[in-house]
Motif scaffolding. Structure first.
Motif, PDB file in Angstrom:
ATOM      1  N   UNK A 109       0.311  10.899 -10.916  1.00 35.87           N
ATOM      2  CA  UNK A 109       1.093  10.842  -9.672  1.00 35.87           C
ATOM      3  C   UNK A 109       0.979  12.143  -8.890  1.00 35.87           C
ATOM      4  N   UNK A 110       0.972  13.265  -9.614  1.00 36.51           N
ATOM      5  CA  UNK A 110       0.898  14.562  -8.949  1.00 36.51           C
ATOM      6  C   UNK A 110      -0.429  14.746  -8.228  1.00 36.51           C
ATOM      7  N   UNK A 111      -1.486  14.178  -8.767  1.00 32.75           N
ATOM      8  CA  UNK A 111      -2.820  14.401  -8.198  1.00 32.75           C
ATOM      9  C   UNK A 111      -3.241  13.294  -7.229  1.00 32.75           C
ATOM     10  N   UNK A 112      -2.898  12.044  -7.543  1.00 31.21           N
ATOM     11  CA  UNK A 112      -3.363  10.919  -6.720  1.00 31.21           C
ATOM     12  C   UNK A 112      -2.257  10.243  -5.919  1.00 31.21           C
ATOM     13  N   UNK A 113      -0.996  10.559  -6.183  1.00 34.44           N
ATOM     14  CA  UNK A 113       0.088   9.949  -5.435  1.00 34.44           C
ATOM     15  C   UNK A 113       0.717   8.778  -6.162  1.00 34.44           C
ATOM     16  N   UNK A 114       1.842   8.316  -5.595  1.00 37.07           N
ATOM     17  CA  UNK A 114       2.649   7.299  -6.262  1.00 37.07           C
ATOM     18  C   UNK A 114       1.963   5.940  -6.324  1.00 37.07           C
ATOM     19  N   UNK A 115       1.223   5.583  -5.305  1.00 32.96           N
ATOM     20  CA  UNK A 115       0.638   4.244  -5.266  1.00 32.96           C
ATOM     21  C   UNK A 115      -0.382   4.048  -6.387  1.00 32.96           C
ATOM     22  N   UNK A 116      -1.270   5.000  -6.569  1.00 29.60           N
ATOM     23  CA  UNK A 116      -2.267   4.907  -7.635  1.00 29.60           C
ATOM     24  C   UNK A 116      -1.604   5.061  -9.000  1.00 29.60           C
ATOM     25  N   UNK A 149     -15.232   9.209  -7.649  1.00 27.07           N
ATOM     26  CA  UNK A 149     -14.694   8.955  -6.315  1.00 27.07           C
ATOM     27  C   UNK A 149     -14.273  10.262  -5.650  1.00 27.07           C
ATOM     28  N   UNK A 150     -14.382  10.271  -4.328  1.00 29.96           N
ATOM     29  CA  UNK A 150     -13.718  11.322  -3.584  1.00 29.96           C
ATOM     30  C   UNK A 150     -12.210  11.168  -3.739  1.00 29.96           C
ATOM     31  N   UNK A 151     -11.529  12.259  -3.528  1.00 31.96           N
ATOM     32  CA  UNK A 151     -10.074  12.208  -3.686  1.00 31.96           C
ATOM     33  C   UNK A 151      -9.457  11.385  -2.569  1.00 31.96           C
ATOM     34  N   UNK A 152      -8.711  10.333  -2.892  1.00 32.69           N
ATOM     35  CA  UNK A 152      -8.101   9.524  -1.824  1.00 32.69           C
ATOM     36  C   UNK A 152      -6.895  10.224  -1.226  1.00 32.69           C
ATOM     37  N   UNK A 153      -6.563   9.857  -0.002  1.00 30.32           N
ATOM     38  CA  UNK A 153      -5.348  10.367   0.636  1.00 30.32           C
ATOM     39  C   UNK A 153      -4.149   9.752  -0.070  1.00 30.32           C
ATOM     40  N   UNK A 154      -3.182  10.570  -0.387  1.00 31.53           N
ATOM     41  CA  UNK A 154      -2.011  10.109  -1.132  1.00 31.53           C
ATOM     42  C   UNK A 154      -1.236   9.089  -0.306  1.00 31.53           C
ATOM     43  N   UNK A 155      -0.837   8.005  -0.967  1.00 35.11           N
ATOM     44  CA  UNK A 155       0.011   6.989  -0.351  1.00 35.11           C
ATOM     45  C   UNK A 155       1.249   6.800  -1.205  1.00 35.11           C
ATOM     46  N   UNK A 156       2.407   6.771  -0.565  1.00 30.89           N
ATOM     47  CA  UNK A 156       3.653   6.557  -1.289  1.00 30.89           C
ATOM     48  C   UNK A 156       3.933   5.059  -1.403  1.00 30.89           C
ATOM     49  N   UNK A 157       4.626   4.683  -2.463  1.00 31.37           N
ATOM     50  CA  UNK A 157       5.005   3.290  -2.688  1.00 31.37           C
ATOM     51  C   UNK A 157       6.155   3.273  -3.671  1.00 31.37           C
ATOM     52  N   UNK A 158       7.036   2.305  -3.532  1.00 34.37           N
ATOM     53  CA  UNK A 158       8.165   2.213  -4.455  1.00 34.37           C
ATOM     54  C   UNK A 158       7.964   1.142  -5.514  1.00 34.37           C
ATOM     55  N   UNK A 159       6.926   0.324  -5.375  1.00 40.04           N
ATOM     56  CA  UNK A 159       6.621  -0.684  -6.388  1.00 40.04           C
ATOM     57  C   UNK A 159       5.177  -1.133  -6.177  1.00 40.04           C
ATOM     58  N   UNK A 160       4.783  -2.201  -6.869  1.00 44.72           N
ATOM     59  CA  UNK A 160       3.408  -2.682  -6.743  1.00 44.72           C
ATOM     60  C   UNK A 160       3.260  -3.676  -5.594  1.00 44.72           C
ATOM     61  N   UNK A 161       4.304  -3.778  -4.755  1.00 45.56           N
ATOM     62  CA  UNK A 161       4.188  -4.578  -3.539  1.00 45.56           C
ATOM     63  C   UNK A 161       4.232  -6.072  -3.794  1.00 45.56           C
ATOM     64  N   UNK A 162       3.423  -6.795  -3.046  1.00 46.77           N
ATOM     65  CA  UNK A 162       3.441  -8.248  -3.084  1.00 46.77           C
ATOM     66  C   UNK A 162       2.850  -8.807  -4.380  1.00 46.77           C
ATOM     67  N   UNK A 163       2.235  -7.938  -5.181  1.00 49.39           N
ATOM     68  CA  UNK A 163       1.665  -8.419  -6.439  1.00 49.39           C
ATOM     69  C   UNK A 163       2.738  -8.938  -7.377  1.00 49.39           C
ATOM     70  N   UNK A 164       3.944  -8.383  -7.345  1.00 51.81           N
ATOM     71  CA  UNK A 164       5.019  -8.870  -8.208  1.00 51.81           C
ATOM     72  C   UNK A 164       5.442 -10.295  -7.832  1.00 51.81           C
ATOM     73  N   UNK A 165       5.727 -10.613  -6.554  1.00 53.79           N
ATOM     74  CA  UNK A 165       5.999 -12.023  -6.218  1.00 53.79           C
ATOM     75  C   UNK A 165       4.840 -12.955  -6.547  1.00 53.79           C
ATOM     76  N   UNK A 166       3.608 -12.473  -6.407  1.00 56.36           N
ATOM     77  CA  UNK A 166       2.456 -13.310  -6.754  1.00 56.36           C
ATOM     78  C   UNK A 166       2.475 -13.641  -8.247  1.00 56.36           C
ATOM     79  N   UNK A 167       2.752 -12.642  -9.084  1.00 57.45           N
ATOM     80  CA  UNK A 167       2.805 -12.903 -10.525  1.00 57.45           C
ATOM     81  C   UNK A 167       3.995 -13.789 -10.889  1.00 57.45           C
ATOM     82  N   UNK A 168       5.093 -13.663 -10.161  1.00 57.40           N
ATOM     83  CA  UNK A 168       6.218 -14.575 -10.397  1.00 57.40           C
ATOM     84  C   UNK A 168       5.839 -16.014 -10.048  1.00 57.40           C
TER      85      UNK A 168
END
Length: 911
Positions: A290-297, A710-729
């Motif tokens: 998280x410290x290096x790639x951000x919360x989303x990754x 890979x080149x270092x991606x730009x950090x993106x913040x996220x609070x969860x895995x997004x729409x993937x959770x409803x899809x798995x439900x």
């Protein structure tokens, strides 16, 4: 609501009134705080000294100004005039305009050129001064630390083994664990209240600097705003710039001679303790990721590790069910009847030109079918359905704990801002009813029309998938007939198997081809729909891709499971499709064909993806490094006449790496796999085991790609895995219904159960019970009647047992899904989405943020004039000592603390 005018060039130049010092050195994330003071309740101060780091090479020529972002373009060497070296004159104009506006926005720039054999590569190094960082940190709601929190990130397995006092083989001591903080949104006028605010060089993390730079690059226009000529993404798509990326923090290879692990950079730590194959049995260092790639990754790898761990019990149960099927192969009474029947059961031809055959010839196939079609599959289906529900519930808890630990638990609800592209291209503005501010707005009726058009395109693509499915069905029938006619007796007997296996492989190739076409189409449609936020944009893009992939991957298994062999008819009255006789299930039944299809598609797809992820990036990287060979190059610094020979610079080394492709394909691969092991697990008990083995490999391959290739991606913040959770439900609910219908209508479990309780408990004579006799008017070369699978009489009409069994099958489906959904609902109620300790921490952080940003309060105290002496006297009477004030603050001389005797209503109002 009002129309939005074009951006004035001077709009982006008004920053906060602070002096810009280009010579400042903004340190790496590994040098976050040299001396962090932690204040506990007992007023004890603890000092943490950061380890010594190697010299930082990501700096300008002055040796101090930090490189935050790099822009790259290439020029041909054939041109005599460097001013006109670009391929397109418009590109030169746009590039110059863009760089001038970046300079007016306050960014520091330095250009470097590297001459190669055929091209000249131009690098623009960008750095954000302190004033720019402060302005945009407040603008984009960056969160900064208030207080260090001592909260170790313990997994459930780590806690369980610790309570049992058992050694933990998965534990590893990763050096330099990043500290965890209580945080709040940055405010320039409250700078002194934040932890580490006395050091401008290390206050903002490297990833936060990248976020600021990308925000500026994404919103800066280079031409007409009304034409959408805004932002670095558009410039990259127009090939004005070839690349734009932040820099990695040094090399990933470990230093030689060997140094102390405490001196490793974060990238080296990730390589040594995460990306190496020897780490496959260890916990992932999620805080470092998280410290290096951000919360989303980091959330992706946390979910992947959590999912892989939960596959262990599922694979164990599936393997036991498979072993139970092996035992049944040698003890099953109907299997013995088939193998010992000899010529007792003469079966009807499988095609119009085929001849009759003996049922005993499918002895091995019939036994193989028992591996996947036995009573244990009912237990496995119930287990996997409840496993999927429980897995998702406990992931919610884990995700909520991680999102709070990483300070993004309310990101999508409060902090998320409009996409820069949306901000630039929205045709009008509207007042936000929550904030009261004017924000870019795109009319809902126009978005609805665009979304509806996109849905029509999706329907067309799904229709194309169904056409391909029909083509595969016809292929199986026609190829089977051709092989039967033109081959010897052994190959002719296996014509159906050959046609089935080759059609499965052909179906997999079509799936992969259509996926590539649809990915590009979905991206165009989603951009056209103009979604406001980045998460909404990604969710709609993911939803389009998933709907297509769901139909693409699952259409063939669904056809085999529920439609194949259902509309065949009977001898003398066969149904046809385009003049070709409808497909019937193979000799061993449809369930074994379904297992074969699943193994080919699921395992074949995993093998192809892993080979691609292992070989393709290495080949691309080798070719890119060969094209830009690592020999000494001539480097020309802007403003200097002489050229010198220098080693490969950090921005040049990162330019040789591959562009990060994001997480969509990674998530999609795992979610499709999740569907295979839940929706069709009744047909393939070994599917969880194959998924477990694949995921162990997948984690290492993904880690190596992000750290080394890979080149270092730009950090993106996220609070969860997004729409993937409803899809798995959704997949989990679909799995319950699918497994119920599979067991009821495709498996032989219920027919065997019905026969056991109505005819013979030993299943003796079951094979004869399942075979019908051809009608008397069915004429063939053989005068004797033949047999076929079905519960029909000699006239082709259904027997009473067929309707009895149909009622049992429908009842089983209703009971199965009601019981599983009821138990799943109980699990949902008993397992809260947010752990209690996390709720307490969230409330504590809100309180601290409120107190820290207040004008007339200090943390932990609320002051009113005139009662200091009374409070001090009250505290002395109780033997209590007041808490010391926050660092850098002292109570105003005329303010007093509220005494404890103040009634609760008054205290609540003051707070």
């Amino acid at each position: 609501m009002k129309k939005k005018g074009e951006l004035v060039e001077g709009d982006s130049t008004t920053l906060i009134d602070m002096e810009t010092k280009p010579e400042n050195n903004y340190g790496s994330i590994t040098m976050l705080f040299t001396d962090v003071k932690i204040r506990h309740a007992d007023s004890v101060l603890i000092s943490q000294n950061a380890p010594c780091q190697p010299p930082d090479c990501n700096v300008f020529s002055d040796g101090s100004t930090r490189v935050d972002f790099v822009l790259v373009w290439e020029e041909p060497l054939s041109s005599q005039n460097e001013e006109s070296a670009g391929v397109n004159p418009a590109h030169l104009k746009w590039r110059g305009q863009f760089l001038r506006r970046l300079k007016r926005a306050g960014l520091l720039q330095e250009q470097k050129k590297v001459v190669q054999a055929k091209t000249r590569v131009c690098f623009v190094l960008l750095s954000a001064p302190w004033s720019v960082l402060c302005y945009y940190a407040e603008e984009i709601n960056l969160r900064v630390p208030l207080q260090v929190v001592n909260s170790p990130n313990l997994t459930w397995s780590e806690q369980m083994l610790s309570r049992l006092s058992l050694p933990n083989p998965m534990l590893q001591d990763v050096p330099n664990p990043p500290p965890c903080f209580y945080t709040c949104e940055f405010r320039t006028n409250k700078l002194q209240r934040f932890l580490g605010s006395d050091n401008e060089e290390t206050f903002f993390k490297t990833t936060q600097r990248h976020q600021v730079l990308y925000e500026i690059l994404a919103r800066t226009p280079y031409g007409s705003v009304s034409k959408g000529q805004v932002g670095i993404d558009r410039l990259l798509s127009e090939q004005v710039f070839t690349d734009a990326y932040p820099l990695h923090e040094g090399r990933f290879k470990l230093p030689t001679p060997q140094m102390s692990p405490q001196s490793f950079s974060v990238r080296q730590i990730l390589y040594a303790y995460w990306a190496k194959w020897s780490c496959w049995t260890r916990y992932q260092p999620l805080d470092h990721i998280r410290e290096y790639f951000g919360e989303k990754i980091a959330l992706y790898f946390a979910w992947l590790g959590f999912y892989t761990a939960w596959l262990v019990p599922a694979s164990l149960v599936g393997t036991l069910i498979f072993l139970f099927g092996l035992w049944l192969m040698f003890t099953d009474v109907p299997a013995k009847e088939v193998c010992e029947s000899g010529g007792s059961f003469v079966m009807c031809p499988t095609c119009n030109i085929c001849s009759t055959w003996n049922y005993s010839s499918i002895c091995l196939t019939y036994k193989a079918g028992i591996l996947f079609d036995n009573g244990g599959t009912v237990f496995l289906s119930v287990f996997m359905s409840l496993w999927a529900i429980t897995f998702l519930e406990y992931w919610k808890r884990t995700c909520s704990a991680l999102s709070h630990r990483w300070n993004c638990s309310e990101f999508e609800d409060i902090e998320e801002r409009p996409r820069p592209e949306f901000t630039a291209m929205a045709p009008m503005t509207m007042r936000n009813p929550v904030t009261g501010l004017e924000e870019p707005y795109f009319p809902e009726n126009q978005r609805f029309n665009r979304t509806l058009s996109g849905c029509m395109v999706i329907v067309v693509m799904i229709t194309a998938v169904l056409i391909c499915l029909i083509a595969i069905i016809l292929y199986r029938s026609i190829v089977g007939i051709i092989i039967y006619k033109s081959s010897n007796s052994f190959v002719s007997f296996s014509a159906g198997k050959i046609a089935s296996i080759t059609s499965s492989v052909l179906n997999l190739l079509l799936i992969l081809m259509l996926s590539r076409v649809y990915f590009a189409l979905a991206h165009i449609l989603t951009r056209w729909e103009m979604h406001r936020t980045q998460n909404k944009y990604e969710d709609m893009f993911i939803l389009k891709v998933f709907i297509f992939q769901f139909v693409n991957f699952y259409s063939s298994p669904v056809y085999i499971a529920f439609f194949k062999g259902r509309f065949v008819g009977y001898p003398g009255n066969y149904n046809t499709l385009f003049g070709v006789r409808n497909e019937d299930c193979g000799a061993g039944g449809c369930l074994i064909e379904l297992a074969q299809e699943l193994l080919v598609i699921m395992v074949g797809k995993q093998l192809i993806n892993n080979i691609q992820e292992f070989i393709v990036p290495k080949l691309k990287s080798w070719w890119q490094k060969r094209r830009m060979s690592p020999r000494l190059r001539e480097v020309k610094v802007e403003g200097g006449e002489e050229t010198q020979r220098a080693e490969v610079s950090p921005w040049e080394a990162d330019h040789q790496l591959l562009e990060c492709e994001g997480l969509l394909s990674e998530y999609l691969e795992m979610v499709i796999q999740f569907g295979f092991i839940t929706i069709f697990v009744a047909a393939c008990p070994l599917a969880p085991l194959f998924a477990l083995i694949n995921n162990w490999v997948e984690i290492r391959l993904d880690a190596q790609k992000f750290v080394t290739e890979y080149r270092r991606p730009v950090v993106e913040r996220a609070q969860d895995i997004g729409i993937w959770l409803p899809i798995m439900q959704f997949i989990t609910h679909a799995a319950v219904l699918t497994n119920a219908f599979l067991i009821a209508f495709t498996s032989s479990f219920l027919p065997r159960l019905y026969y056991r309780y109505t005819r013979d408990r030993t299943l003796s004579g079951f094979v004869n019970f399942t075979l019908a006799t051809s009608p008397g008017n069915y004429s063939r070369e053989q005068s004797a009647p033949c047999r076929y699978l079905g519960l029909r009489d000699e006239n082709g009409e259904y027997r009473p047992e067929y309707f009895h069994l149909l009622a049992i099958q429908l009842s089983f489906v209703i009971i199965f899904e009601h019981v599983v959904f009821f138990i799943g609902r109980l699990i949902d109620m008993m397992v809260p989405d947010i752990p209690e300790e996390v709720e307490i921490k969230i409330k504590r952080e809100h309180y601290m943020a409120k107190e820290a940003l207040a004008e007339n309060r200090t943390v932990g105290k609320t002051m009113i004039p005139g009662e200091r002496d009374a409070l001090s006297s009250s505290l002395r009477q109780r033997g209590t000592r007041p808490s010391p004030p926050l660092k850098n603050e002292s109570p105003p001389p005329n303010l007093k603390e509220i005494p404890e005797e103040t009634d609760s209503d008054s205290r609540q109002q003051l707070r």
